[in-house]
Design an enzyme around this catalytic site. Structure first.
Site, mmCIF file in Angstrom:
data_model
loop_
_atom_site.group_PDB
_atom_site.id
_atom_site.type_symbol
_atom_site.label_atom_id
_atom_site.label_comp_id
_atom_site.label_asym_id
_atom_site.label_seq_id
_atom_site.Cartn_x
_atom_site.Cartn_y
_atom_site.Cartn_z
ATOM 1 N N GLU A 76 -29.932 17.218 -6.665
ATOM 2 C CA GLU A 76 -28.610 17.460 -6.962
ATOM 3 C C GLU A 76 -28.024 16.166 -7.430
ATOM 4 O O GLU A 76 -26.953 16.288 -7.663
ATOM 5 C CB GLU A 76 -28.342 17.361 -5.171
ATOM 6 C CG GLU A 76 -27.034 17.549 -5.449
ATOM 7 C CD GLU A 76 -26.573 18.505 -4.315
ATOM 8 O OE1 GLU A 76 -26.661 17.987 -3.252
ATOM 9 O OE2 GLU A 76 -25.355 19.598 -4.375
ATOM 10 N N ASP A 77 -28.413 14.416 -6.789
ATOM 11 C CA ASP A 77 -28.080 13.173 -7.274
ATOM 12 C C ASP A 77 -28.717 12.978 -8.282
ATOM 13 O O ASP A 77 -28.488 11.437 -8.509
ATOM 14 C CB ASP A 77 -28.303 12.626 -5.746
ATOM 15 C CG ASP A 77 -27.234 13.013 -4.551
ATOM 16 O OD1 ASP A 77 -26.805 14.358 -5.106
ATOM 17 O OD2 ASP A 77 -27.829 12.775 -3.352
#
Ligand code: MN
Length: 490
Positions: A76-77
């Site tokens: 996600e990051d």
């Protein structure tokens, strides 16, 4: 930030080289991938990943889960893609990470209505119970570092943790996780009550612990001259949040609460549990009505123990809990304890046959975690779907529900004035059958009104009732019964 050697030191003895290598690879991969990221506190982001993984080690999770703990925010990051992750760490770990990411998208907005739905939804989304455990570990660290977060966000996260995540841990039987999450959130969710409870806890816990200590010494003397082997003993101090809940129940009267500190005696067999209970009652007078046999009648989450409350003789009243090692592991770690339980079960050969038989008869006790998750899903989710409002509130409806059911589930005013609906951003007919994860937007207009025709396709009793009520109020009842065959009216 610690070095990998520090992490390795936390792993249980006998962890295979293969497992250690996997965890180290995840450690290094995550450290590199997140090296530019900082947390709100200014600390390196990696601290969060490391703390999440450490919690998973503490809860004795397997190497894949610990590795996924390090990697849970990576897809996600960072720029790392799902494909790359699969190539580096394989399908299993990638699926765990994807699961955690999916759960992270769900937000609690404080509507009481949606709490139970949210909890169910989390279970529905998790294909693997380990995803839920990683999510709990992630949440625990976020709570522990909540001081660095904006105040309104603090409150939301704290309440969400208490209302959604802690009960989830409870349903999974992980009592220790439930307590840790509640206590970490309590301070932010209800600051004044927290301060008061901590004060009471400090005042009371000391005296009782002392009293229990002398009780244990006397008990130990007696046990030493018997056949019973005590595996271990500890004092558990009640978690602050659960003390507060109990205080509320008793009008904040602390004198009514006897289990602020409890003595826990762990012995090696079920027979010994009952023997120790009898011995305790011959030495100290029990409080009537407070003897609980959760071995014969386990709590719904599988918790087993004998509880009794005694007059200590020096003016105190105290609780004693008696259980076997397996029950202890089950109470603290729940489904997470499965592996250690299974191991000790096998080690001891036939010793637990008695417990095994009991399990079969009553269909309770330790199952494989995957089975438990399946059962939870069956209990919880039988024929339900989960549908979102555009703001992300989740509603829990029966299968084949339509946008009209959805509208009435939000509010009768919305159901009564539907002008049109969008499902996942597109205009859709009112009798569309909704699916889990659909986002439904209802447009209303003042002059809109329900149509009798809707009764043919709505699913929920609530929608049927509201439509009938509206028609009764606004048109003649005769019309209602003439137009709609009776079978659609119940
Ligand atoms: Mn995280």
């Amino acid at each position: 930030m610690t070095s990998f050697e520090d992490i390795q030191a936390l792993l249980p003895e006998g962890t295979s080289k293969q497992d250690i290598d996997l965890i180290q690879k995840a450690y290094e991969f995550a450290k590199e991938a997140h090296k530019e990221h900082k947390r709100f506190s200014g600390e390196p982001y990696f601290t969060h990943l490391e703390e999440t993984a450490k919690t998973l080690i503490r809860y004795e999770m397997d190497a894949q889960t610990i590795a996924a703990g390090f990697l849970h925010d990576t897809i996600e990051d960072t720029d790392i893609t799902e494909e790359e992750m699969k190539k580096e760490f394989g399908e299993e770990i990638t699926n765990l990470i994807k699961g955690v990411t999916k759960l992270g998208k769900i937000k609690y907005r404080g509507h009481v209505r949606s709490i139970e739905s949210l909890r169910k939804f989390l279970i529905a989304l998790a294909d693997d119970y380990r995803v839920l455990i990683i999510k709990l570990a992630d949440r625990l660290h976020n709570l522990q570092t909540l001081e660095h977060v904006r105040e309104d966000k603090q409150k939301r996260i704290a309440l969400e943790s208490i209302e959604v995540y802690a009960p989830l841990a409870d349903r999974l039987g992980i009592g220790r996780f439930k307590g840790e999450i509640e206590d970490a959130a309590f301070k932010y969710a209800y600051p004044a009550e927290y301060a008061e409870t901590i004060k009471i806890l400090k005042e009371r816990a000391g005296d009782t612990t002392e009293s229990l200590h002398s009780i244990y010494n006397k008990l130990k003397e007696e046990l030493d001259s018997s056949h019973v082997q005590v595996t271990h003993v500890d004092y558990r101090i009640k978690h602050a949040y659960s003390l507060w809940k109990k205080l509320q129940k008793y009008n904040m009267n602390i004198d009514k609460i006897y289990d602020i500190v409890a003595l826990r005696v762990v012995v090696s067999s079920v027979e010994d549990c009952y023997y120790v209970l009898g011995l305790i009652h011959s030495l100290w007078k029990p409080l009537p009505g407070r003897i609980k046999d959760y071995i014969a009648l386990p709590k719904t989450n599988g918790y087993q123990s004998l509880h009794t409350t005694i007059f200590t003789g020096d003016g105190c009243i105290a609780e004693i809990q008696i259980r076997t090692e397996e029950m202890h592991a089950q109470a603290e770690y729940g489904i997470a304890s499965h592996y250690s339980y299974k191991e000790s079960n096998e080690k001891n050969g036939k010793k637990f046959e008695w417990v095994e038989n009991l399990k079969e008869v009553k269909n309770i006790g330790v199952k494989s975690p995957q089975d438990l998750l399946k059962q939870l899903k069956a209990d919880y989710l039988n024929n339900r779907i989960f549908v979102f409002t555009p703001k992300g509130d989740v509603l829990d409806l029966p299968e084949e529900s339509t946008p009209v059911d959805f509208a009435y589930a939000i509010h009768s005013e919305i159901g009564d004035h539907i002008a049109g609906v969008k499902v996942n951003g597109k205009m859709a007919p009112l009798d569309t059958k909704l699916n889990s994860s659909d986002i439904v937007e209802v447009q209303t207009k003042k002059e809109g009104s329900p149509s009798l025709r809707w009764l043919y396709f709505v699913k929920t009793a609530l929608a049927k009732k509201q439509i009938r009520n509206y028609v009764k109020e606004h048109k003649s009842e005769n019309l209602l019964y003439r137009v709609i065959p009776k079978k659609y009216l119940d």
